[in-house]
Design a protein around this motif. Structure first.
Motif, short mmCIF file in Angstrom:
data_model
loop_
_atom_site.label_atom_id
_atom_site.label_comp_id
_atom_site.label_asym_id
_atom_site.label_seq_id
_atom_site.Cartn_x
_atom_site.Cartn_y
_atom_site.Cartn_z
N LYS A 349 0.82 -1.26 0.07
CA LYS A 349 -0.09 0.04 -0.01
C LYS A 349 0.85 1.19 0.05
N GLU A 350 0.28 2.48 -0.04
CA GLU A 350 0.95 3.56 -0.36
C GLU A 350 1.88 3.92 1.21
N ILE A 352 2.88 5.50 4.64
CA ILE A 352 2.24 6.05 5.42
C ILE A 352 3.21 7.00 6.39
N LYS A 353 4.27 7.04 5.97
CA LYS A 353 5.42 7.81 6.80
C LYS A 353 5.28 7.52 8.16
N CYS A 354 5.32 6.24 8.50
CA CYS A 354 5.02 6.01 9.99
C CYS A 354 6.56 6.11 10.62
N GLY A 355 7.70 5.93 10.10
CA GLY A 355 8.77 6.16 10.24
C GLY A 355 9.65 4.64 10.91
N LYS A 356 8.82 3.79 10.81
CA LYS A 356 9.22 2.43 11.34
C LYS A 356 10.62 2.14 10.80
N SER A 368 12.20 5.44 3.78
CA SER A 368 11.21 5.92 3.27
C SER A 368 11.56 7.08 2.28
N CYS A 395 7.71 -2.69 7.69
CA CYS A 395 6.91 -1.71 7.10
C CYS A 395 5.49 -2.29 7.12
N PRO A 396 4.57 -1.48 7.53
CA PRO A 396 3.24 -1.89 7.75
C PRO A 396 2.16 -1.76 6.68
N SER A 397 3.09 -1.12 5.44
CA SER A 397 2.29 -0.93 4.35
C SER A 397 2.59 -1.97 3.38
#
Lengths: 413, 334
Positions: A349-350, A352-356, A368, A395-397
């Motif tokens: 997926k796109e 989400i810039k979570c920074g993980k 990222s 990565c959650p995406s």
């Protein structure tokens, strides 16, 4: 650092070493990109250690791992998933050596020059995924104070170093002692995962004879085998390019064993232990095979594959390894693990810039941002990427960040 | 020889996913909802409970319908996506406490603005509710329906005493438990929960709270206010609620920890300034300003912050000077 459920082959499990392979393939290019100019031709008879090619840039010899006749050239896959030209040698199983000088009783009695000459002559290179010529590490004018023997094996399935340490603890310690003596190194730390108690206990039985060799138990997380992490963890030191800058040298356990054989028997690096595992492998184990062995023949000699829905063959562990399109994969000095597993592809997926990815990156990159702005990759220090795959892992995406960065890195070269 | 599929992926993945993050947020916001219902049950405020439940239902239906219609426009008809990715349940639950006494018209407009902003900023957390709530405040201000003025520029030097500011609404405890506002205590617990579940940019949230609290503490001390002043500034105006659910929205905040700390630091200063200008909506405006203006700025200097030690000192130094100037001005005003 991330804790990952690492499946391993127990070091107590027998190493399978009775596989005899008729045809051996010696690649003319190494994973690091060293190309070798052929010194032998079709029809030549070669022995173990016979020079087959030479790389003039780093004065490195390509040697034969078997005795037999060169019957031709062909293309085969190596661990970086590229097809490369290989010498094809028909093994006569006579195990003749090109230049064997007998057994040396006291391996500490080498001068530094003799040691470096031996490393070069025996073709010793890194055996944990990076085939950097070992002699170059020691051929330095800088004072080396410490040696770190890396036995962490952080990737999933990789179990060769544990097997070597468990089965050959005396040889490993004797070799470390010799290197310390030859290079005037003050202290050595053997870095092992804290959960690897079988190996730690085995080494503890012998280590008392060597007061300057210590065991350093590492937090069992990924990628704790990363060189920079080890130096930081053990000595709280950081370096720019190589650990030699801060008087530290690191060596992998498999390489230490290869050095031992070179010092003791002058034996060229002609075989290695490799982990063959995964749900697609019927007989998961550590195998001792000749350098240049075709993986498909190992499978033919042992048992067939397990049936999987969508199998993939990976050269290396699950996180750092690369997918190979065929099992015509050649065991090179750097290849420590081959895994056959199910394809694990998810729709990404796109971002989400979570920074993980930034949080876990052991090289302190901003993955990222690198994939978002490939033009600024150099400014974002892409060269520091070690391809550990942690960014893709967390990565959650479900974006394949590691692969994207690898492509950007290749494109920028 | 056997052929294999060649695919350069990482062959092992963590169980971390956007859906999982959304579920974590849903759990924490659901806990909030349960708390509000229980609190009012204890207070025997049954009409509020009925109103609140109806609002939740109506808000959920409205937000789900609007989101679905927008998705259909984009040829995405999946119902699962509505809940797993668009997070409609969390958004509805987060918005409901603000809409309890609203008219249907207000509810529709606020929901519409929230969904549109969510689709525009593509945030995964609940920052989109800020746009809806801000609209509600402005709308009510123009309808002259707001209890307190939207701005109090005229009263900039008025800090108020405990009895003037707090006693009118009970006590600090009533603020903490959330009789009049969304409970800061539960907000703090939700923040800790999201931190433990690694679903929030904690560097940002903590940097913001530390900056805001420290500045308020210094201002309070120099103005001879006791500790209640800091507590009041922290627990009133739903500040902790917004910090937990809207401040650290992934999509619109910096990725690196250094960037997040600087971001929280600057936003803390902005919030302190706005707190004395627009008390009701200070944090909402601060966060929106942060997302729209500060994020692009911090993202530009993020690389320098990470790799260049001197630049890092420079930017943090400048921010510290800014915070000191702010404190001095606010002390002088009084």
């Amino acid at each position: 650092m991330v804790t990952i459920d690492k499946k391993k082959i127990s070091p107590t499990k027998k190493i399978i070493d009775n596989i005899k392979i008729q045809i051996i393939y010696i690649p003319l290019k190494s994973k690091l990109g060293y190309t070798f100019k052929p010194l032998a031709q079709v029809g030549d008879y070669v022995s173990i250690g016979s020079p087959l090619g030479k790389n003039d840039v780093c004065d490195l010899l390509l040697t034969s791992s078997v005795s037999g006749t060169i019957v031709g050239f062909t293309k085969k896959y190596i661990s970086d998933a590229s097809l490369v030209d290989c010498f094809v040698i028909e093994n006569d199983f006579k195990e003749k050596y090109y230049d064997k000088m007998g057994k040396k009783k006291d391996i500490t009695k080498y001068s530094k020059d003799e040691f470096i000459y031996l490393l070069k002559k025996c073709g010793i290179t890194g055996m944990s995924g990076n085939d950097f010529p070992t002699y170059l590490k020691y051929d330095t004018k800088k004072e080396l104070n410490y040696l770190i023997v890396n036995g962490a094996e952080c990737d999933v399935y990789a179990s060769t170093d544990s097997a070597i340490m468990y089965n050959n603890p005396e040889e490993i310690l004797e070799c470390i002692d010799a290197i310390m003596e030859i290079m005037h190194i003050k202290k050595t730390y053997i870095a092992i995962n804290e959960s690897n108690t079988l190996v730690i206990n085995k080494l503890l039985r012998y280590i008392n004879t060597y007061p300057n060799i210590k065991i350093y138990s590492l937090l069992d997380a990924y990628p704790n085998g990363y060189e920079r992490y080890l130096v930081k963890e053990i000595f709280s030191k950081e370096y720019h390019k190589t650990p030699e800058e801060v008087g530290i040298i690191t060596e992998n356990v498999s390489t230490i064993y290869a050095i031992y054989e070179a010092l003791k028997y002058h034996k060229p690096l002609s075989e290695r232990i490799i982990t063959i595992a995964g749900p697609g492998i019927k007989k998961e184990a550590n195998y001792k095979v000749k350098i240049g062995t075709n993986f498909s023949e190992v499978i033919l000699k042992t048992e067939e594959y397990n049936k999987l829905k969508d199998p993939v063959l990976i050269a290396g562990g699950l996180l750092m390894g690369l997918s190979i399109p065929s099992d015509e994969l050649i065991v090179t000095k750097d290849l420590s693990c081959i895994v056959v597993t199910n394809n694990y592809e998810e729709v990404s997926k796109e971002c989400i810039k979570c920074g993980k990815c930034t949080e876990v990156c052991p090289s302190k990159l901003i993955p990222s941002m690198i994939i978002e702005k490939p033009d600024c990759a150099k400014k974002l220090k892409i060269d520091r990427c070690i391809g550990c795959g942690l960014c893709s892992y967390v990565c959650p995406s479900k974006i394949e960040i590691r692969d994207k960065i690898r492509k950007i890195k290749e494109g920028s070269k | 020889m056997k052929a294999f599929r060649q695919t350069q992926i990482c062959f092992i993945k963590s169980n971390n996913s956007i859906t999982k993050i959304n579920i974590t947020y849903l759990k924490s916001i659901a806990f909030f909802t349960i708390y509000i219902l229980l609190l009012n049950l204890i207070l025997k405020n049954y009409s509020y409970i009925a109103n609140y439940l109806i609002t939740i239902l109506l808000t959920t239906i409205t937000i789900t319908t609007i989101t679905y219609l927008i998705n259909v426009q984009k040829k995405e008809k999946s119902f699962i996506k509505l809940f797993a990715e668009d997070n409609v349940l969390s958004v509805s639950l987060a918005l409901s406490p603000f809409l309890v006494s609203s008219s249907i018209k207000e509810l529709l407009l606020v929901s519409l603005i929230t969904v549109i902003s969510k689709k525009s900023i593509k945030g995964i957390n609940l920052s989109s509710i800020l746009y809806g709530i801000l609209f509600l405040y402005i709308y009510r201000y123009f309808q002259n329906d707001l209890n307190t003025p939207l701005t109090n520029l005229a009263q900039l030097n008025y800090f108020g005493t405990y009895s003037e500011v707090v006693t009118n609404n009970g006590s600090i405890l009533s603020y903490i438990l959330g009789y009049n506002y969304l409970s800061p205590l539960i907000s703090l617990l939700a923040l800790v929960y999201l931190f433990v579940k690694k679903s929030i940019k904690y560097n940002l949230a903590f940097s913001y709270i530390i900056t805001y609290t420290t500045m308020m503490l210094i201002i309070g001390i120099f103005n001879h206010m006791s500790i209640w002043f800091v507590f009041f500034q922290l627990v009133s105006g739903n500040i902790l609620y917004y910090v937990t659910y809207a401040l650290g929205d992934s999509a619109v905040t910096p990725e690196t920890s250094e960037g997040q700390i600087l971001y929280g630091y600057i936003l803390g200063i902005i919030s302190v300034i706005l707190r004395f200008i627009v008390p009701e909506t200070s944090i909402i405006i601060a966060i929106i300003l942060g997302h729209l203006l500060l994020t692009p700025l911090v993202r530009k200097i993020m690389v320098k912050l990470k790799y260049d030690y001197k630049s890092s000192i420079l930017y943090f130094g400048l921010t510290t000077i800014l915070s000191v100037i702010t404190i001095i001005i606010l002390i002088i005003i009084k």
